[in-house]
Design an enzyme around this catalytic site. Structure first.
Site, mmCIF file in Angstrom:
data_model
loop_
_atom_site.group_PDB
_atom_site.id
_atom_site.type_symbol
_atom_site.label_atom_id
_atom_site.label_comp_id
_atom_site.label_asym_id
_atom_site.label_seq_id
_atom_site.Cartn_x
_atom_site.Cartn_y
_atom_site.Cartn_z
ATOM 1 N N LYS A 108 63.869 15.736 -9.761
ATOM 2 C CA LYS A 108 64.929 15.619 -8.884
ATOM 3 C C LYS A 108 64.457 16.866 -7.058
ATOM 4 C CE LYS A 108 69.014 14.487 -11.028
ATOM 5 N NZ LYS A 108 70.629 14.826 -11.064
ATOM 6 N N LYS A 189 68.550 2.384 -13.459
ATOM 7 C CA LYS A 189 70.050 2.890 -14.073
ATOM 8 C C LYS A 189 70.835 3.338 -12.963
ATOM 9 C CE LYS A 189 70.896 7.903 -15.136
ATOM 10 N NZ LYS A 189 72.686 7.790 -14.665
ATOM 11 N N LYS A 192 76.242 7.170 -9.855
ATOM 12 C CA LYS A 192 76.749 7.824 -8.964
ATOM 13 C C LYS A 192 76.240 7.826 -7.483
ATOM 14 C CE LYS A 192 79.175 10.446 -11.840
ATOM 15 N NZ LYS A 192 77.937 11.783 -12.376
HETATM 16 N N1 AQP Z 1 73.727 3.689 -16.019
HETATM 17 C C1 AQP Z 1 74.101 4.431 -16.718
HETATM 18 N N2 AQP Z 1 74.451 3.738 -18.193
HETATM 19 C C2 AQP Z 1 75.464 4.202 -19.296
HETATM 20 N N3 AQP Z 1 75.450 6.279 -19.067
HETATM 21 C C3 AQP Z 1 75.712 7.049 -17.656
HETATM 22 N N4 AQP Z 1 75.725 7.709 -17.679
HETATM 23 C C4 AQP Z 1 75.315 7.846 -16.443
HETATM 24 N N5 AQP Z 1 74.827 6.524 -15.977
HETATM 25 C C5 AQP Z 1 74.736 5.939 -16.988
HETATM 26 C C6 AQP Z 1 76.636 8.411 -18.514
HETATM 27 O O1 AQP Z 1 77.662 9.308 -17.856
HETATM 28 C C7 AQP Z 1 77.414 10.481 -18.144
HETATM 29 C C8 AQP Z 1 78.676 11.346 -17.068
HETATM 30 O O2 AQP Z 1 76.692 11.037 -16.488
HETATM 31 P P1 AQP Z 1 76.858 12.606 -15.555
HETATM 32 O O3 AQP Z 1 77.620 12.380 -14.601
HETATM 33 O O4 AQP Z 1 76.534 14.086 -16.116
HETATM 34 O O5 AQP Z 1 75.112 13.239 -15.198
HETATM 35 P P2 AQP Z 1 74.592 11.361 -14.195
HETATM 36 O O6 AQP Z 1 74.196 10.779 -15.452
HETATM 37 O O7 AQP Z 1 73.220 12.128 -13.731
HETATM 38 O O8 AQP Z 1 74.992 10.415 -13.774
HETATM 39 P P3 AQP Z 1 74.923 9.245 -12.452
HETATM 40 O O9 AQP Z 1 75.929 8.392 -12.775
HETATM 41 O O10 AQP Z 1 73.672 8.538 -12.366
HETATM 42 O O11 AQP Z 1 74.807 10.983 -11.784
HETATM 43 P P4 AQP Z 1 74.025 10.944 -10.630
HETATM 44 O O12 AQP Z 1 74.095 9.506 -9.218
HETATM 45 O O13 AQP Z 1 74.962 12.123 -9.678
HETATM 46 O O14 AQP Z 1 73.269 11.574 -10.584
HETATM 47 C C9 AQP Z 1 76.867 11.313 -19.594
HETATM 48 O O15 AQP Z 1 76.646 11.064 -20.663
HETATM 49 C C10 AQP Z 1 75.366 10.187 -18.599
HETATM 50 O O16 AQP Z 1 74.515 10.011 -20.043
#
Ligand code: AQP
Length: 321
Positions: A108, A189, A192
């Site tokens: 990051k 993957k 958000k």
């Molecule tokens: N694509 C995904 N498929 C399955 N599980 C996912 N998680 C995230 N993306 C996927 C799971 O969602 C939970 C919460 O995630 P988080 O908010 O703690 O952070 P993250 O993994 O960084 O989620 P994002 O959506 O990808 O956010 P950004 O864009 O901010 O990086 C976790 O249990 C994660 O494994």
């Protein structure tokens, strides 16, 4: 047994967060579990204060609307003083080398001209989240396993240096946690904060927008519905999403659809139906601020009560107070 997991309000809840994590919290959740909105973690990169507040509230509503027991839900910053205190003590237990080794920090921070110090130190805050609540199990995706390992190492080191205060947590990778990929670029993957929201289905997207995004999902030119994640990642992603919504195996689902268009229609309807009750319930909750405030206040009190004794002990044995 205490299980602890979180979602970060860096953006709106997307389908991967829901299928891979939040839905599981609703199924597995035990009385002792803790699920929280990690708004402090959302401040490690550039953020807008009013948007952060709004997203925190919206995520709280989505988590409850998804069926997670409201008694187990809280907001991280409601414990900011307690977490701040323990994070300092744990930063004094952690080395710079350990923090700088974190793969997420490297990923990051690469190529950014300005990196917040908190991006380096937030795994220590995450260790505080876990250790302060006495969590035994932390369900995480592969990308977060290293952070739970750090929490384990810090718990052991602290206990060994000052005295037994913390339970030593372990990471668990949920067996049914679907890994949803970006619809526009299935090699990544779904997340958000993707630059192009065309590949991300948000839980609160209106049905027509969900349909449009799924109809436009990138596939390939083989024109053959097979479950082959390496060779046909786009098609495999659609089959996995359908599998998560129906409980049927992706291989079995592949045989039931002749064309990509046919598959996309079925996936779109399955996702719309999966998300419909959550959207509706979220809207009701957002229209009823008193109910959300009640859940939040209860979560704050519960997590504060749970951690008070442990925090006092940690401060005392490390020479403070
Ligand atoms: N694509 C995904 N498929 C399955 N599980 C996912 N998680 C995230 N993306 C996927 C799971 O969602 C939970 C919460 O995630 P988080 O908010 O703690 O952070 P993250 O993994 O960084 O989620 P994002 O959506 O990808 O956010 P950004 O864009 O901010 O990086 C976790 O249990 C994660 O494994």
């Amino acid at each position: 047994m205490v299980r602890l997991s979180a979602i970060t309000p860096s953006g709106q809840v997307q389908l991967g967060n829901y299928l891979g994590a939040v839905r599981q919290w609703a199924v597995d959740g035990g009385e002792e579990d803790i699920y929280f909105i990690s708004d402090l973690h959302a401040m490690t990169t550039s953020h807008n204060p009013s948007r952060l507040r709004a997203l925190t509230r919206e995520q709280l509503a989505v988590v409850i609307a998804s069926g997670v027991d409201p008694r187990s839900v809280s907001v991280q910053s409601d414990l900011v003083r307690e977490l701040g205190a323990l994070t300092w003590v744990l930063e004094c237990t952690c080395t710079y080398g350990e923090a700088a080794r974190m793969v997420q920090f490297k990923e990051k921070s690469v190529g950014r001209s300005s990196v917040r110090l908190s991006l380096l130190t937030y795994p220590v805050l995450m260790a505080s989240d876990i250790l302060l609540q006495g969590a035994h199990e932390v369900p995480v995706g592969d990308d977060q396993k290293q952070h739970v390992e750090l929490a384990r190492a810090l718990a052991r080191r602290f206990n060994g240096t000052y005295g037994e205060v913390f339970a030593v947590p372990r990471a668990v990778v949920p067996p049914t946690g679907a890994r949803v990929r970006d619809l526009a670029d299935p090699t990544r993957k779904m997340d958000k904060t993707a630059k192009d929201a065309a590949g991300t289905v948000f839980v609160l997207d209106p049905p027509d927008l969900v349909r449009r995004k799924i109809r436009r999902a990138v596939t390939d030119d083989r024109a053959e519905v097979r479950y082959a994640p390496e060779e046909q990642p786009g098609v495999a992603n659609l089959l996995e999403i359908l599998s998560a919504c129906t409980g049927k195996e992706p291989q079995e689902l592949a045989g039931a659809h002749a064309t990509y268009d046919d598959l996309k229609e079925v996936v779109a309807e399955a996702v719309v139906e999966e998300l419909r009750p959550i959207r509706e319930r979220t809207r009701e909750l957002l229209d009823d601020p008193a109910e959300l405030d009640r859940v939040r206040a209860h979560g704050a009190e519960r997590t504060r009560d749970r951690c008070r004794h442990r925090l006092d002990a940690a401060l005392r044995v490390s020479g403070l107070g």
